[in-house]
Design a protein around this motif. Sequence first.
Motif, PDB file in Angstrom:
ATOM      1  N   GLY A   1       0.808  -1.207   0.000  1.00  0.00           N
ATOM      2  CA  GLY A   1       0.000   0.000   0.000  1.00  0.00           C
ATOM      3  C   GLY A   1       0.844   1.262   0.000  1.00  0.00           C
ATOM      4  N   VAL A   2       1.939   1.243   0.764  1.00  0.00           N
ATOM      5  CA  VAL A   2       2.840   2.389   0.786  1.00  0.00           C
ATOM      6  C   VAL A   2       3.467   2.592  -0.586  1.00  0.00           C
ATOM      7  N   ALA A   3       3.870   1.488  -1.238  1.00  0.00           N
ATOM      8  CA  ALA A   3       4.466   1.581  -2.573  1.00  0.00           C
ATOM      9  C   ALA A   3       3.477   2.178  -3.574  1.00  0.00           C
ATOM     10  N   LEU A   4       2.215   1.728  -3.511  1.00  0.00           N
ATOM     11  CA  LEU A   4       1.206   2.273  -4.425  1.00  0.00           C
ATOM     12  C   LEU A   4       0.899   3.730  -4.116  1.00  0.00           C
ATOM     13  N   LEU A   5       0.940   4.093  -2.837  1.00  0.00           N
ATOM     14  CA  LEU A   5       0.720   5.493  -2.447  1.00  0.00           C
ATOM     15  C   LEU A   5       1.826   6.390  -2.999  1.00  0.00           C
ATOM     16  N   ILE A   6       3.067   5.948  -2.874  1.00  0.00           N
ATOM     17  CA  ILE A   6       4.197   6.722  -3.408  1.00  0.00           C
ATOM     18  C   ILE A   6       4.108   6.794  -4.937  1.00  0.00           C
ATOM     19  N   GLN A   7       3.789   5.646  -5.546  1.00  0.00           N
ATOM     20  CA  GLN A   7       3.689   5.598  -7.002  1.00  0.00           C
ATOM     21  C   GLN A   7       2.635   6.577  -7.524  1.00  0.00           C
TER      22      GLN A   7
ATOM     23  N   SER B   1       1.417   9.213  -5.916  1.00  0.00           N
ATOM     24  CA  SER B   1       1.808  10.585  -5.587  1.00  0.00           C
ATOM     25  C   SER B   1       2.769  11.139  -6.633  1.00  0.00           C
ATOM     26  N   PHE B   2       3.766  10.353  -7.012  1.00  0.00           N
ATOM     27  CA  PHE B   2       4.718  10.808  -8.028  1.00  0.00           C
ATOM     28  C   PHE B   2       4.037  11.022  -9.374  1.00  0.00           C
ATOM     29  N   LYS B   3       3.120  10.129  -9.716  1.00  0.00           N
ATOM     30  CA  LYS B   3       2.453  10.245 -11.008  1.00  0.00           C
ATOM     31  C   LYS B   3       1.506  11.439 -11.060  1.00  0.00           C
ATOM     32  N   ASP B   4       0.708  11.640  -9.998  1.00  0.00           N
ATOM     33  CA  ASP B   4      -0.303  12.698 -10.015  1.00  0.00           C
ATOM     34  C   ASP B   4       0.286  14.085  -9.770  1.00  0.00           C
ATOM     35  N   PHE B   5       1.295  14.185  -8.896  1.00  0.00           N
ATOM     36  CA  PHE B   5       1.817  15.498  -8.520  1.00  0.00           C
ATOM     37  C   PHE B   5       3.081  15.897  -9.268  1.00  0.00           C
ATOM     38  N   LEU B   6       3.858  14.914  -9.737  1.00  0.00           N
ATOM     39  CA  LEU B   6       5.117  15.230 -10.405  1.00  0.00           C
ATOM     40  C   LEU B   6       5.162  14.739 -11.850  1.00  0.00           C
ATOM     41  N   GLY B   7       4.174  13.945 -12.232  1.00  0.00           N
ATOM     42  CA  GLY B   7       4.160  13.420 -13.584  1.00  0.00           C
ATOM     43  C   GLY B   7       5.242  12.391 -13.852  1.00  0.00           C
ATOM     44  N   VAL B   8       5.733  11.741 -12.800  1.00  0.00           N
ATOM     45  CA  VAL B   8       6.803  10.748 -12.913  1.00  0.00           C
ATOM     46  C   VAL B   8       6.220   9.363 -12.670  1.00  0.00           C
TER      47      VAL B   8
END
Length: 288
Positions: free
Chosen positions: A44-50, A52-59
């Motif tokens: 769950g933490v990995a998906l949360l980080i994933q 967050s990076f995609k939605d806020f940083l486009g990574v």
Amino acid sequence: MEKFEQRQPVPLRLLLVLSASLIFAFNINTFVHSASLFPGGFAGVALLIQKSFKDFLGVALPYSALTYALNAIPIVIGFRFIGKKFTVLSCVLIVVSGLAADFLPYIMLTDDKILCAVFGGLLNALAVSLCLFAESSSGGTDFIAIYIAERTGRSAWNIIFAFNCIVLCIAGILFGWDAALYSIIFQYTSTQAIDFMYKKYAKTTLLIITSRPAEVYNVIRAQTNHDATLFTGTGLYSGKERSLLYSVVSSSESGHLEKAIRLTDPDAFINVLQSKAIIGKFFRRSND
């Protein structure tokens, strides 16, 4: 004949772990992604980080790389304090499930969030239970939970549930409360199902009235390596002296042990009680 020392063969344990890996990955790419859920533990933490990076940083970060990094310290804990084979099998699951989640296609079976939360939680519990039956873990917080359970003799699944709720609160703040609240249903379903399916850390008290105390005690000792205490008394109806054996065993051992006792003494009277907690010495086979 010390049955408590027998372990499942390594090939069978590996098969269970590989099956659990594919179930984990399938669950992530179906129910979890379909309802934007956050599963338990470091997944769950990995998906949360994933996200967050995609939605806020486009990574776009690969799920496998994140889960490998998060599991680094728990793996060290596993090698040092739990068991080497146990940890190696857990590493197999972490590696295979991470790669499978990255490369298997996404499948939407349903867009109903309640169905995704309930059935995703049950599927997650099945995968975790397969790991535990293989004497391994799904990694992350499971390493920590098993370490706590080995040291204290208490189930740690509710502690995991509390940790997951904290993670889900963060997810709710960042991405909205609908997915977070549905994820709590997912976590609760999974936690309760695991507690129901896997009984190693639950304790059962057996009160056995028998006319063959020595033989019954030998069965208890041979099958579980647990001791027993003998009490003698008088049956008020018959007026005859009777023996009462008191023993506490793991709930996972109880069913087989009760059958073995009945084979040894068909007239034995067995009272089975669930023990809330055990304070004092209690034999637990260590992980290998």
